[in-house]
Scaffold this active site. Structure first.
Site, PDB file in Angstrom:
ATOM      1  N   ARG A 112       0.985  -1.235   0.125  1.00  0.00           N
ATOM      2  CA  ARG A 112      -0.101  -0.112  -0.018  1.00  0.00           C
ATOM      3  C   ARG A 112       0.822   1.433  -0.106  1.00  0.00           C
ATOM      4  NH1 ARG A 112       2.697   1.967   3.282  1.00  0.00           N
ATOM      5  NH2 ARG A 112       2.510   1.815   5.577  1.00  0.00           N
ATOM      6  N   HIS A 152       1.971   7.451  11.079  1.00  0.00           N
ATOM      7  CA  HIS A 152       2.469   7.127  12.740  1.00  0.00           C
ATOM      8  C   HIS A 152       1.244   7.484  13.595  1.00  0.00           C
ATOM      9  CE1 HIS A 152       6.337   5.914  12.446  1.00  0.00           C
ATOM     10  NE2 HIS A 152       6.880   6.634  11.225  1.00  0.00           N
ATOM     11  N   ASP A 169      -1.800   5.338  13.245  1.00  0.00           N
ATOM     12  CA  ASP A 169      -2.696   4.375  13.587  1.00  0.00           C
ATOM     13  C   ASP A 169      -2.466   3.666  14.742  1.00  0.00           C
ATOM     14  OD1 ASP A 169      -0.201   3.416  12.605  1.00  0.00           O
ATOM     15  OD2 ASP A 169      -0.960   1.791  11.312  1.00  0.00           O
ATOM     16  N   SER A 185       5.006  -1.472   2.730  1.00  0.00           N
ATOM     17  CA  SER A 185       4.201  -2.455   3.256  1.00  0.00           C
ATOM     18  C   SER A 185       4.547  -3.690   2.618  1.00  0.00           C
ATOM     19  CB  SER A 185       2.807  -2.263   3.275  1.00  0.00           C
ATOM     20  OG  SER A 185       2.483  -1.483   4.375  1.00  0.00           O
ATOM     21  N   SER A 186       5.592  -4.186   2.178  1.00  0.00           N
ATOM     22  CA  SER A 186       6.243  -5.227   1.773  1.00  0.00           C
ATOM     23  C   SER A 186       5.762  -6.510   2.922  1.00  0.00           C
ATOM     24  CB  SER A 186       7.417  -5.496   1.187  1.00  0.00           C
ATOM     25  OG  SER A 186       8.437  -5.041   2.392  1.00  0.00           O
ATOM     26  N   ASP A 216      -1.644  -1.036   7.602  1.00  0.00           N
ATOM     27  CA  ASP A 216      -0.981  -1.601   6.331  1.00  0.00           C
ATOM     28  C   ASP A 216      -1.859  -3.079   6.153  1.00  0.00           C
ATOM     29  OD1 ASP A 216       0.559   0.266   6.929  1.00  0.00           O
ATOM     30  OD2 ASP A 216       2.467  -0.988   7.286  1.00  0.00           O
ATOM     31  N   LYS A 234      12.842  -1.957   9.162  1.00  0.00           N
ATOM     32  CA  LYS A 234      12.173  -1.573  10.299  1.00  0.00           C
ATOM     33  C   LYS A 234      12.648  -2.645  11.657  1.00  0.00           C
ATOM     34  CE  LYS A 234       7.724  -0.808   9.745  1.00  0.00           C
ATOM     35  NZ  LYS A 234       6.991  -1.638  10.746  1.00  0.00           N
TER      36      LYS A 234
HETATM   37  P1  NG1 Z   1       5.614   0.537   6.921  1.00  0.00           P
HETATM   38  O1  NG1 Z   1       6.308   1.843   6.478  1.00  0.00           O
HETATM   39  O2  NG1 Z   1       4.902  -0.203   5.987  1.00  0.00           O
HETATM   40  O3  NG1 Z   1       6.762  -0.162   7.858  1.00  0.00           O
HETATM   41  C1  NG1 Z   1       4.660   1.134   9.171  1.00  0.00           C
HETATM   42  C2  NG1 Z   1       3.555   0.506  10.101  1.00  0.00           C
HETATM   43  C3  NG1 Z   1       2.151   1.330   9.909  1.00  0.00           C
HETATM   44  C4  NG1 Z   1       2.293   2.648  10.422  1.00  0.00           C
HETATM   45  C5  NG1 Z   1       3.427   3.445   9.290  1.00  0.00           C
HETATM   46  C6  NG1 Z   1       3.550   4.764   9.718  1.00  0.00           C
HETATM   47  C7  NG1 Z   1       3.824  -2.015  10.153  1.00  0.00           C
HETATM   48  C8  NG1 Z   1       3.585  -3.197   9.426  1.00  0.00           C
HETATM   49  N1  NG1 Z   1       3.344  -0.783   9.690  1.00  0.00           N
HETATM   50  O4  NG1 Z   1       4.617   1.009   7.820  1.00  0.00           O
HETATM   51  O5  NG1 Z   1       1.191   0.360  10.836  1.00  0.00           O
HETATM   52  O6  NG1 Z   1       2.637   2.826  11.544  1.00  0.00           O
HETATM   53  O7  NG1 Z   1       4.741   2.621   9.559  1.00  0.00           O
HETATM   54  O8  NG1 Z   1       2.481   5.501   9.611  1.00  0.00           O
HETATM   55  O9  NG1 Z   1       4.705  -2.010  11.086  1.00  0.00           O
HETATM   56 MG    MG Z   2       6.415  -2.908   6.907  1.00  0.00          MG
END
Ligand code: NG1
Ligand code: MG
Length: 507
Positions: A53, A60, A62, A167-168, A212, A260
């Site tokens: 997505r 940041h 959710d 969001s892989s 996500d 992450k």
């Molecule tokens: P990404 O960028 O896909 O890692 C993460 C969190 C989201 C949200 C965003 C910041 C996961 C799976 N996803 O997304 O829930 O907090 O950062 O808006 O941790």
């Molecule tokens: Mg992720």
């Protein structure tokens, strides 16, 4: 507002926007052929797919309980599945193989019973690819509590760029959830699937929000998704007002990898903890109540009302309190100072807010994080309203210009806040955003967790091609002169809203 819980059986032709259709058919066929080669001529019984997505706005927030506005993209994870017989010892066996099996070697594991399901080993600093599958598998089977789940043979193909804020990881875990559910004949709707998927990444030590997974599972082709988490998870598809005015979203990858999992202690998980502590402090000060997330504090503004709607007025009221209550604004609080501020022992702080997460921090920035969260929530409300208004509006040019400007400005403010208040940008993201704005984007911002990964820009449709050409020349050419044409197509591209998770049978 209608809530949509579509079923998940679909055909390839219904899943992707027209311009990416033909490539997809070839890709699915190749997956089936490779599956047969890898698994002794056996054909897959079904294919599960779940997309990545792009978050349009609402970064940041959710995990603090506020609504966000992402859309699914066409990049996705596919898992082809057939059933596996129990092995000679009567164990239930799951085999996972990847189309890129030189990078992601084959793995095999056995089912360990209703509670344990499977062990997931997390070594700090190491990302084991199959853990993302195991997460989804474990989440589903802990929920279903089956005596004898099906053994599975899986082949995975993913094309969501990794560590890019698209969001892989959620695409992968959501797809594993769907594959495991379908293999075991579980009758769950999309909201139930999302709730299982959302709780899964904790098995690999991340305190994630649920945006996500919701976007990956619940999205609808040609729509963005307005996601609210409280009082219950609600996914509302919204039309984007994009035929008039003609706009497109262009995704551009900084090529700085934002991993992450390994950076969680100083980045993602630390932000989750800071936002939680800020909520606790504000809840105690304003309402003498223990709050876990900032959304709960907003709800206390009219605790008699059971509707608990987030309004501009309530958010503005809380913003004023944030400015008033936090004395230390930009320097943050050391742990010892937090202890005085909150009236809690350091050990209590650790136990209550940090728990199982590993955190490394000198100071905790309560003011900056809280301010970002509340202001970003305001921007989401405004963006949502502007989209709805834009779809209703007639086609006067002045209105479309106004809409361009409104959406663009909100995106720009979001980026500045991520950079200055949430400290989740980086030099390359800032450079790329600047280049996008200089080359005609109406708005541009980092998307996803940040610290690298992608930007999303709002671009007038008539200049998309020249925009992409110029950004290639200004950002990629000097930094990555050796990228091939095919690689460049992968790092900067226009995205239209794709559909959510689906199961494809009868290929
Ligand atoms: P990404 O960028 O896909 O890692 C993460 C969190 C989201 C949200 C965003 C910041 C996961 C799976 N996803 O997304 O829930 O907090 O950062 O808006 O941790
Ligand atoms: Mg992720």
């Amino acid at each position: 507002m209608s809530t949509l819980v579509p079923t998940y059986f679909s055909k390839i032709s219904k899943l992707y926007p027209a311009h990416v259709q033909s490539n997809q058919t070839a890709r699915y066929n190749q997956l089936v052929e490779t599956f047969k080669k890898r698994y002794d001529g056996c054909s897959p019984s079904f294919i599960a797919r779940s997309p990545g997505r792009v978050n349009l706005i609402g970064e940041h927030i959710d995990y603090t309980g506020f609504g966000v506005l992402p859309m699914a993209i066409s990049r996705d994870v596919l898992i082809a599945v057939s059933y596996n017989d129990d092995d000679d010892n009567g164990e239930i066996v799951v085999e996972v193989s990847n189309m890129q099996n030189t990078r992601y070697p084959d793995r095999k594991f056995v089912y360990l019973g209703k509670e344990r399901v499977v062990d997931i080993e997390n070594e700090e600093g190491v990302v084991e690819w199959s853990n993302y599958f195991k997460c989804g598998y474990k989440g589903v089977l802990q929920h279903l509590k089956l005596d004898h789940p099906k053994g599975m043979r899986c082949l995975i193909d993913g094309n969501v760029p990794e560590g890019s804020g698209l969001s892989s990881s959620a695409a992968f875990t959501c797809c594993a959830v769907l594959a495991t559910c379908f293999a075991n004949n579980a009758q769950l709707n999309k909201i139930q699937l999302t709730e299982i998927a959302a709780s899964c990444e904790r098995f690999i030590g991340l305190g994630t929000g649920n945006m996500d997974q919701t976007a990956s599972i619940c999205s609808l082709l040609d729509h963005a998704l307005y996601v609210e988490f409280l009082p219950t998870l609600t996914a509302t598809p919204i039309k984007l007002p994009f035929t008039n005015p003609p706009l497109a979203f262009v995704i551009a990858n900084t090529l700085v990898k934002a991993d992450k999992v390994t950076t969680a202690p100083t980045n993602y998980n630390l932000r989750v903890v800071e936002a939680k502590i800020a909520a606790y402090y504000l809840g105690r000060q304003l309402f003498n109540t223990d709050c876990e997330i900032l959304r709960n504090v907003v709800d206390l503004y009219d605790s008699d009302n059971h509707e608990k709607v987030v309004t501009v007025e309530k958010l503005n009221a809380l913003l004023r309190e944030i400015d008033r209550l936090f004395e230390k604004k930009h320097e943050g609080y050391r742990l010892s100072e937090l202890s005085i501020l909150l009236g809690l022992d350091i050990s209590e702080i650790k136990c209550r807010f940090i728990g199982q997460y590993i955190i490394r921090a000198e100071t905790f920035h309560l003011y900056k994080r809280a301010k970002h969260v509340i202001e970003e929530s305001l921007r989401v409300l405004k963006f949502y309203e502007a989209c709805v208004r834009g779809c209703d509006a007639d086609d006067e040019d002045s209105k479309s210009e106004e809409l361009f400007d409104t959406l663009g400005k909100l995106m720009n403010q979001s980026h500045i806040s991520c950079r200055d208040l949430y400290d989740c940008s980086c030099k390359e993201l800032d450079d790329l955003v600047e280049i996008c704005l200089e080359n005609g984007a109406k708005g541009s911002r980092l998307t996803g967790a940040g610290w690298g990964g992608c930007t999303v820009s709002l671009v007038p449709l008539n200049i998309v091609n020249s925009f992409i050409r110029n950004v290639r020349e200004k950002y990629y050419q000097p930094r990555f002169p050796n990228l091939s044409e095919a690689e460049l197509d992968d790092v900067i591209f226009a995205a239209t809203p794709g559909s959510g998770a689906a199961v494809i049978i009868g290929l």
